[in-house]
Design a protein around this motif. Structure first.
Motif, PDB file in Angstrom:
ATOM      1  N   GLN A  48       0.795  -1.217   0.000  1.00 44.81           N
ATOM      2  CA  GLN A  48       0.000   0.000   0.000  1.00 44.81           C
ATOM      3  C   GLN A  48       0.836   1.278   0.000  1.00 44.81           C
ATOM      4  O   GLN A  48       0.313   2.374  -0.163  1.00 44.81           O
ATOM      5  CB  GLN A  48      -0.931   0.015   1.215  1.00 44.81           C
ATOM      6  CG  GLN A  48      -1.783  -1.231   1.293  1.00 44.81           C
ATOM      7  CD  GLN A  48      -2.935  -1.087   2.249  1.00 44.81           C
ATOM      8  OE1 GLN A  48      -3.154  -0.029   2.808  1.00 44.81           O
ATOM      9  NE2 GLN A  48      -3.686  -2.150   2.434  1.00 44.81           N
ATOM     10  N   THR A  51       0.351   5.293   1.820  1.00 51.89           N
ATOM     11  CA  THR A  51      -1.067   5.524   2.099  1.00 51.89           C
ATOM     12  C   THR A  51      -1.541   4.770   3.328  1.00 51.89           C
ATOM     13  O   THR A  51      -2.530   5.151   3.948  1.00 51.89           O
ATOM     14  CB  THR A  51      -1.938   5.076   0.911  1.00 51.89           C
ATOM     15  OG1 THR A  51      -1.436   3.855   0.428  1.00 51.89           O
ATOM     16  CG2 THR A  51      -1.984   6.119  -0.158  1.00 51.89           C
ATOM     17  N   HIS A  58      -7.836   6.505  10.691  1.00 50.56           N
ATOM     18  CA  HIS A  58      -9.053   5.847  10.230  1.00 50.56           C
ATOM     19  C   HIS A  58      -9.566   4.824  11.247  1.00 50.56           C
ATOM     20  O   HIS A  58     -10.730   4.871  11.656  1.00 50.56           O
ATOM     21  CB  HIS A  58      -8.778   5.166   8.893  1.00 50.56           C
ATOM     22  CG  HIS A  58      -9.962   4.475   8.301  1.00 50.56           C
ATOM     23  ND1 HIS A  58     -11.072   5.162   7.899  1.00 50.56           N
ATOM     24  CD2 HIS A  58     -10.221   3.158   8.072  1.00 50.56           C
ATOM     25  CE1 HIS A  58     -11.964   4.300   7.437  1.00 50.56           C
ATOM     26  NE2 HIS A  58     -11.472   3.087   7.535  1.00 50.56           N
ATOM     27  N   THR A 108     -11.574   9.874   6.065  1.00 48.62           N
ATOM     28  CA  THR A 108     -10.267   9.219   5.952  1.00 48.62           C
ATOM     29  C   THR A 108     -10.386   7.941   5.139  1.00 48.62           C
ATOM     30  O   THR A 108      -9.480   7.582   4.391  1.00 48.62           O
ATOM     31  CB  THR A 108      -9.691   8.893   7.346  1.00 48.62           C
ATOM     32  OG1 THR A 108     -10.655   8.142   8.077  1.00 48.62           O
ATOM     33  CG2 THR A 108      -9.320  10.141   8.105  1.00 48.62           C
ATOM     34  N   TRP A 112      -8.320   7.112   1.830  1.00 50.60           N
ATOM     35  CA  TRP A 112      -7.562   5.878   1.738  1.00 50.60           C
ATOM     36  C   TRP A 112      -8.035   5.046   0.553  1.00 50.60           C
ATOM     37  O   TRP A 112      -7.262   4.409  -0.151  1.00 50.60           O
ATOM     38  CB  TRP A 112      -7.742   5.091   3.041  1.00 50.60           C
ATOM     39  CG  TRP A 112      -6.745   3.996   3.232  1.00 50.60           C
ATOM     40  CD1 TRP A 112      -5.735   3.633   2.396  1.00 50.60           C
ATOM     41  CD2 TRP A 112      -6.681   3.129   4.354  1.00 50.60           C
ATOM     42  NE1 TRP A 112      -5.040   2.587   2.921  1.00 50.60           N
ATOM     43  CE2 TRP A 112      -5.591   2.259   4.136  1.00 50.60           C
ATOM     44  CE3 TRP A 112      -7.418   2.992   5.530  1.00 50.60           C
ATOM     45  CZ2 TRP A 112      -5.233   1.266   5.044  1.00 50.60           C
ATOM     46  CZ3 TRP A 112      -7.062   2.007   6.427  1.00 50.60           C
ATOM     47  CH2 TRP A 112      -5.979   1.160   6.199  1.00 50.60           C
TER      48      TRP A 112
END
Lengths: 246, 218, 205
Positions: A48, A51, A58, A108, A112
């Motif tokens: 990922q 990020t 989150h 968030t 994301w």
């Protein structure tokens, strides 16, 4: 000496006065520490990339969004059963904090989701459930605002909170049935094997602690405000009645 | 209870707008949708179950605030509350009357209106069955919402905000049943869920509605 | 045994308004409540009728047999006079007594829609409900509002000759003289002190 003693508004305010700065301080410490640790001292995820670091905002906010509603549910039950005013006011105080947490989790999540799934929003079960939770919060707060008499408002919102909880749960499963999602599984659970890697895990724990403390501090602060508003109202009413008699 | 249901039905017929209004609203929503999404038959067929369900939901919502508001305005509500009829029965009677004036005509009309949206023929029984099970639940939940907002001046708007999230599971299962049926799939599972929700609301909602009515009358 | 009220305190909107009320009304008699506007007559009647809980004290002899009439009539405009009364008769599980139309001078109005009645006629229809439901303990809030002198006398006659004579009880909040031989309870001495206990705000003071 019983715990219900603190349900007296005056006693509650007295007790929480020295606690409040500590809660805020500790919340700030955990948040600043956890976020700095998480953002600057953990590696990027191999899949990922950078990020992944939004997880530190989150996950804790999503967690608190649900827990705030649970806290309101418990407070509502306490109000209906034991008629402690502090309980009703705490439920009222928690709602705006809870709705903010829900909003943070949704935003968030969108930020994301964009690089991960290629879309800001998907009608995924988890996302949808949070959106529904958001609507429940809005309805709950609107009902509080709409009713003039504070005790009636407390009673009605408590019943709404209980009925709403049942339907929120129902929606959660209905939504699962309706669409299989994109969302990854839970990042945290009590059996540690499934959890995210340790290196992300500890700063995440710090952030969660920070969010819990922040929630606690904000709810305490807002409950105290609500208590004072009620007290001002009560004093004004008494003064007006005394005036009317003379 | 029978007396109350009959009275509400009679009022709905005489005051006008009882049976007709909800149905007309339903029709208008159905007619407007193709203007919004375009006349393409395949698109309409795909979205027809959802549109029919959402329209039914909105039509039911339209008349909710009248369930208790009229009785509140003319003072019958405290009189009913002191009558030998328990408030739970009052709430149930009101829900039944609301269902007969809105839910039942919608259920009967929806398959007819499905033609307008090019609903796939296999979906008709599932749409009908879903509405037959789902609309009573809509009325019962709506009665609770109406009881919650009975004394409020701007209750109507608040009522929709409170009630619509509660309608989510019914909408999901109802539309899902019609959609699966339309695709030629087995659709009993969502229908059974829908029946479960309907029975659950039937068992609990009159009590919740009576509870909030008592609080509001205090 | 009649209606017995002991040490009753009532609140409006969570604020105590009346305190320390004790009185009894024997069967076959009435009690008139007097007091300036806003003193809590309606609140008292609603509490007696069981619509709201008292702050303190007890009410005995009312619960199963009581009926309440507020200053709103609860009359449905689209229904006819007969239908309005028949509805209440059925809710209370009784047959519609035919003499009630004469007693409240509604004979000529039987089939008129209630919405077309004048306010005095509507009021008479609202009061006629009391003659239909057959309850023995009545709590009446300003029953003679918008009635002319003739109708007031009509209502007083019904109350005296039908209701009270049959062993009924009535507690009436009114400003006018009904011409009924009944004791008057002046509520002014019972106004709750500004610091009276039991209000919902108490915990905050």
């Amino acid at each position: 000496m019983s715990i219900w003693e603190y349900a007296n508004p005056k006693k509650f305010v007295e007790t929480t006065t020295p606690l409040l700065p500590w809660t805020f301080g500790l919340a700030g410490l955990c948040l600043v520490g956890g976020l700095i640790w998480g953002f600057f001292f953990t590696p990027d995820d191999y899949r990922q990339g950078a990020t992944v670091k939004i997880i530190y905002l989150h996950v804790p906010s999503a967690l608190m969004a649900i827990n705030a509603w649970l806290m309101m549910l418990v407070a509502s039950l306490i109000w209906l059963v034991r008629r402690h005013h502090v309980s009703a006011l705490a439920a009222r105080a928690a709602a705006p904090v809870g709705v903010t947490m829900t909003l943070v989790a949704l935003v968030t999540g969108a930020i994301w989701g964009q690089p991960m799934w290629g879309t800001w929003w998907a009608w995924d079960p988890r996302l949808t459930s949070f959106l529904i939770l958001f609507l429940f919060y809005l309805g709950y707060m609107a009902l509080w605002e709409a009713i003039a008499d504070p005790d009636t408002a407390a009673d009605l919102t408590s019943v709404l909170c209980i009925v709403g909880s049942v339907f929120a749960l129902l929606s959660r499963y209905a939504v699962n049935f309706w669409n299989q999602g994109l969302h990854q599984g839970a990042s945290l659970s009590l059996d540690a094997e499934k959890n995210v890697a340790d290196i992300f895990y500890y700063p995440l724990l710090a952030c969660i602690a920070g969010f819990v403390l922040l929630f606690l501090a904000l709810v305490l602060l807002r409950t105290r405000t609500e208590i004072r508003v009620r007290r001002i109202r009560a004093l004004e009413l008494r003064a007006r009645r005394a005036e009317a008699r003379t | 209870m029978k007396a109350l249901i009959l009275r509400d039905l009679r009022l709905a017929i005489r005051a006008g707008g009882g049976f007709g209004l909800g149905l007309a609203f339903f029709l208008i929503v159905i007619v407007l949708v193709p203007f919004g999404v375009g006349p393409e038959a395949a698109v309409l067929r795909r979205i027809a179950p959802g549109i029919l369900w959402v329209a039914a939901l909105l039509a039911a919502l339209l008349s909710l605030d009248r369930i208790f508001a009229l009785d509140h305005e003319d003072g019958s509500l405290p009189l009913l509350a002191t009558a030998p009829l328990p408030l739970e029965s009052v709430a149930l009677a009101k829900a039944i009357a609301h269902w007969i004036t809105t839910g039942l005509p919608l259920t009967l009309a929806a398959p007819g209106l499905g033609f307008l949206l090019n609903l796939s023929p296999a979906a008709y029984p599932w749409l009908f069955g879903g509405l037959a099970l789902g609309t009573p639940a809509l009325s019962l939940i709506g009665t609770f919402g109406a009881a919650l907002t009975v004394g409020l001046r701007r209750g109507g708007l608040l009522l929709s905000l409170l009630v619509l999230p509660l309608y989510v599971p019914i909408l999901i299962f109802g539309a899902e049943a019609a959609r699966r049926g339309g695709d030629g799939l087995e659709a009993t599972v969502p229908l059974v869920f829908l029946g479960g929700i309907a029975l659950g609301t039937l068992a609990l909602m009159p009590f919740a509605a009576a509870l909030v009515l008592r609080i509001n009358l205090r | 045994m009649g209606l017995v009220v002991l040490g009753l305190a009532v609140a409006r909107g969570g604020i105590p308004v009346l305190d320390g009320l004790s009185f009894s009304v024997p069967t076959g008699s009435a009690l008139i409540l007097r007091g300036p506007n806003g003193i809590g007559k309606t609140t008292l009647l609603r509490t007696l009728a069981g619509l709201q809980p008292p702050l303190a004290g007890t009410v005995t002899g009312a619960d199963e047999d009581a009926a309440y009439a507020s200053h709103a009539d609860g009359v449905k405009a689209p229904l006819s006079v007969t239908e309005n009364l028949a509805f209440w008769a059925e809710v209370y599980g009784r047959n519609l007594p035919q003499d009630v139309f004469a007693a409240f001078d509604l004979e000529a109005l039987r089939d008129r829609a209630a919405g077309t009645l004048s306010s005095g006629q509507t009021r008479r229809l609202g009061l006629a409900r009391l003659g239909v439901i057959g309850r023995s303990v009545l709590f009446l809030d300003e029953p003679t509002n918008s009635l002319d002198a003739f109708s007031v006398r009509l209502f007083a006659d019904w109350l005296r000759d039908r209701h009270l004579a049959a062993g009924g009880i009535a507690v009436i909040a009114t400003h006018i003289d009904l011409g009924i031989d009944a004791p008057i309870l002046e509520l002014s001495p019972y106004v709750a002190a500004p610091d009276a206990s039991g209000g919902s705000d108490e915990a905050f003071l």
